[in-house]
Design a protein around this motif. Structure first.
Motif, short mmCIF file in Angstrom:
data_model
loop_
_atom_site.label_atom_id
_atom_site.label_comp_id
_atom_site.label_asym_id
_atom_site.label_seq_id
_atom_site.Cartn_x
_atom_site.Cartn_y
_atom_site.Cartn_z
N PRO A 40 68.87 -34.37 -6.45
CA PRO A 40 69.15 -33.03 -6.94
C PRO A 40 69.14 -32.95 -8.47
CG PRO A 40 70.69 -33.63 -5.21
CD PRO A 40 69.95 -34.88 -5.58
N THR A 41 69.61 -34.01 -9.13
CA THR A 41 69.60 -34.03 -10.59
C THR A 41 68.17 -33.98 -11.12
OG1 THR A 41 71.66 -35.29 -10.65
CG2 THR A 41 70.29 -35.33 -12.63
N PHE A 42 67.28 -34.72 -10.47
CA PHE A 42 65.86 -34.68 -10.87
C PHE A 42 65.30 -33.27 -10.72
CE2 PHE A 42 61.37 -34.94 -9.56
CZ PHE A 42 60.83 -35.48 -10.71
N GLY A 43 65.67 -32.59 -9.64
CA GLY A 43 65.20 -31.23 -9.44
C GLY A 43 65.65 -30.30 -10.54
N GLN A 44 66.88 -30.49 -11.01
CA GLN A 44 67.37 -29.65 -12.09
C GLN A 44 66.66 -29.96 -13.41
OE1 GLN A 44 69.77 -31.04 -14.73
NE2 GLN A 44 69.24 -29.16 -15.79
N LEU A 45 66.40 -31.24 -13.66
CA LEU A 45 65.78 -31.63 -14.93
C LEU A 45 64.37 -31.08 -15.08
CD1 LEU A 45 66.97 -35.34 -15.26
CD2 LEU A 45 67.72 -33.38 -16.61
N ILE A 46 63.67 -30.88 -13.97
CA ILE A 46 62.30 -30.38 -14.06
C ILE A 46 62.24 -28.86 -13.91
CG2 ILE A 46 61.34 -32.54 -13.17
CD1 ILE A 46 60.85 -31.10 -10.51
N ALA A 47 63.40 -28.19 -13.91
CA ALA A 47 63.42 -26.74 -13.73
C ALA A 47 62.66 -26.02 -14.84
CB ALA A 47 64.87 -26.24 -13.66
N GLU A 48 62.99 -26.34 -16.09
CA GLU A 48 62.34 -25.66 -17.21
C GLU A 48 60.84 -25.95 -17.27
OE1 GLU A 48 62.32 -23.03 -20.51
OE2 GLU A 48 63.81 -23.44 -18.97
N PRO A 49 60.39 -27.22 -17.15
CA PRO A 49 58.94 -27.46 -17.09
C PRO A 49 58.28 -26.76 -15.90
CG PRO A 49 60.10 -29.50 -17.56
CD PRO A 49 61.15 -28.49 -17.22
N THR A 50 59.00 -26.62 -14.79
CA THR A 50 58.43 -25.90 -13.64
C THR A 50 58.21 -24.44 -13.97
OG1 THR A 50 59.51 -27.41 -12.08
CG2 THR A 50 58.80 -25.28 -11.22
N TYR A 167 72.45 -26.37 -18.09
CA TYR A 167 72.66 -27.76 -18.48
C TYR A 167 74.14 -28.12 -18.39
CZ TYR A 167 67.91 -28.45 -20.26
OH TYR A 167 66.55 -28.59 -20.37
N ALA A 168 75.01 -27.29 -18.99
CA ALA A 168 76.43 -27.60 -19.01
C ALA A 168 77.02 -27.57 -17.60
CB ALA A 168 77.17 -26.61 -19.91
N ALA A 169 76.62 -26.58 -16.80
CA ALA A 169 77.14 -26.47 -15.43
C ALA A 169 76.69 -27.65 -14.59
CB ALA A 169 76.68 -25.16 -14.80
N ASN A 170 75.46 -28.09 -14.78
CA ASN A 170 74.98 -29.25 -14.05
C ASN A 170 75.78 -30.50 -14.41
OD1 ASN A 170 72.57 -28.94 -12.19
ND2 ASN A 170 71.94 -27.68 -13.91
N GLY A 171 76.18 -30.60 -15.67
CA GLY A 171 77.02 -31.72 -16.07
C GLY A 171 78.35 -31.71 -15.33
N ILE A 172 78.92 -30.52 -15.16
CA ILE A 172 80.18 -30.41 -14.43
C ILE A 172 80.00 -30.85 -12.98
CG2 ILE A 172 81.93 -28.80 -13.57
CD1 ILE A 172 81.42 -27.10 -16.06
N PHE A 173 78.95 -30.35 -12.34
CA PHE A 173 78.74 -30.67 -10.93
C PHE A 173 78.43 -32.15 -10.73
CE2 PHE A 173 77.88 -26.03 -10.47
CZ PHE A 173 78.86 -25.78 -9.52
N GLN A 177 80.42 -34.94 -8.60
CA GLN A 177 79.57 -35.51 -7.55
C GLN A 177 79.26 -34.48 -6.47
OE1 GLN A 177 80.51 -39.46 -6.14
NE2 GLN A 177 81.47 -40.04 -8.07
N LYS A 178 79.03 -33.25 -6.92
CA LYS A 178 78.63 -32.17 -6.02
C LYS A 178 77.38 -31.53 -6.60
CE LYS A 178 83.46 -31.19 -4.74
NZ LYS A 178 83.36 -31.66 -3.35
N VAL A 179 76.24 -32.18 -6.38
CA VAL A 179 75.03 -31.78 -7.09
C VAL A 179 74.02 -31.02 -6.24
CG1 VAL A 179 75.17 -33.64 -8.80
CG2 VAL A 179 74.06 -34.07 -6.61
N ARG A 180 74.29 -30.86 -4.95
CA ARG A 180 73.32 -30.15 -4.13
C ARG A 180 73.14 -28.70 -4.59
NH1 ARG A 180 74.65 -32.11 2.11
NH2 ARG A 180 74.18 -34.32 1.77
N ILE A 181 74.23 -28.12 -5.06
CA ILE A 181 74.17 -26.74 -5.51
C ILE A 181 73.22 -26.58 -6.69
CG2 ILE A 181 76.13 -26.95 -7.10
CD1 ILE A 181 75.29 -23.92 -4.88
N THR A 182 73.08 -27.62 -7.51
CA THR A 182 72.18 -27.54 -8.66
C THR A 182 70.73 -27.50 -8.20
OG1 THR A 182 72.03 -29.95 -8.95
CG2 THR A 182 73.84 -28.82 -10.04
N LEU A 183 70.41 -28.22 -7.13
CA LEU A 183 69.05 -28.18 -6.59
C LEU A 183 68.77 -26.82 -5.98
CD1 LEU A 183 66.44 -29.67 -6.05
CD2 LEU A 183 67.43 -30.52 -3.91
N VAL A 184 69.75 -26.24 -5.30
CA VAL A 184 69.59 -24.89 -4.74
C VAL A 184 69.30 -23.89 -5.86
CG1 VAL A 184 70.81 -23.00 -3.58
CG2 VAL A 184 71.06 -25.34 -2.74
N ALA A 185 70.03 -24.00 -6.97
CA ALA A 185 69.82 -23.09 -8.10
C ALA A 185 68.43 -23.26 -8.68
CB ALA A 185 70.87 -23.35 -9.18
#
Length: 227
Positions: A40-50, A167-173, A177-185
């Protein structure tokens, strides 16, 4: 007089089947936890390039000048936002450390990170909006390409505060250790960006500015959703 303490660590290659099996099970569980956090973290990191990739696919149908302008504008926004990646990693460490120590201030530290991200994002958006033309000129934009680059840059940078909130919210999640929501976003943001890109560029005829507006709205949607 000195004393030594010997701690026995199970060897995965041990001849004892029970010990070896326990070690392998523990390793598999650890790998599973790592993957559950990493994917899920990888999915968030490529959000902007996507988002930029989606914009490129849509704007490519407008014309060569628009595509060249998009290349210049996307370079500016990706560089600026990329420099703020520390917002994600600093909040992760703070939240994880404090909550791991049993202190509820960990979540408050994450919220402070959100406010910091919003403040930096507003300043960044204002600076890039005002300096869009000089920056595009510095990247060798000329003529119609320059106009297209400025139009895209001045629109898309208005979403910078939203992206820094992500970015900041993903750091919190991650700290929780609750990162699935970041991939959904990230997935929802990409779908929204695509739909709005098609609507604004082809439906409303806004051209490259419509593409920038679609990305800007998707960035704010992700930031507010996670917040």
């Amino acid at each position: 007089m000195s004393y030594s303490v010997h701690v026995h660590t199970p060897d995965p290659q041990s001849s004892d089947p029970a010990t070896a099996g326990t070690a392998r099970t523990g390793n598999r569980a650890a790998y599973g936890r790592i993957l559950a956090l990493a994917l899920p973290t990888f999915g968030q990191l490529i959000a902007e390039p996507t988002f930029v990739l989606i914009d490129t696919a849509i704007v490519g149908h407008i014309g060569v000048s628009a595509l060249a302008g998009l290349s210049i504008g996307s370079t500016i926004i990706l560089t600026a936002v990329g420099l703020c990646i520390f917002l994600a990693y600093s909040t992760t460490a703070q939240v994880a450390h404090l909550l791991g120590a049993g202190r509820r201030q960990g979540l408050q530290a994450g919220i402070d990170g959100l406010w910091l991200a919003l403040g930096i994002g507003i300043v960044l958006a204002a600076a890039l909006f005002a300096g869009a033309r000089p920056l595009c000129v510095a990247l060798r934009g000329t003529g119609e390409t320059l106009d297209q680059a400025v139009a895209y840059t001045q629109t898309v940078v208005l979403g910078a505060p939203g992206m820094l909130l992500v970015y900041a919210a993903n750091g919190i999640f991650r700290g929780l250790q609750k990162v699935r929501i970041t991939l959904v976003a990230a997935v929802c943001g990409a779908v929204l960006n695509t739909m709005l890109d098609v609507l604004f560029v082809f439906g409303f005829g806004w051209g490259i500015a419509g593409s920038g507006a679609a990305t800007m709205i998707a960035q704010w949607f992700m930031g507010l959703f996670l917040t």
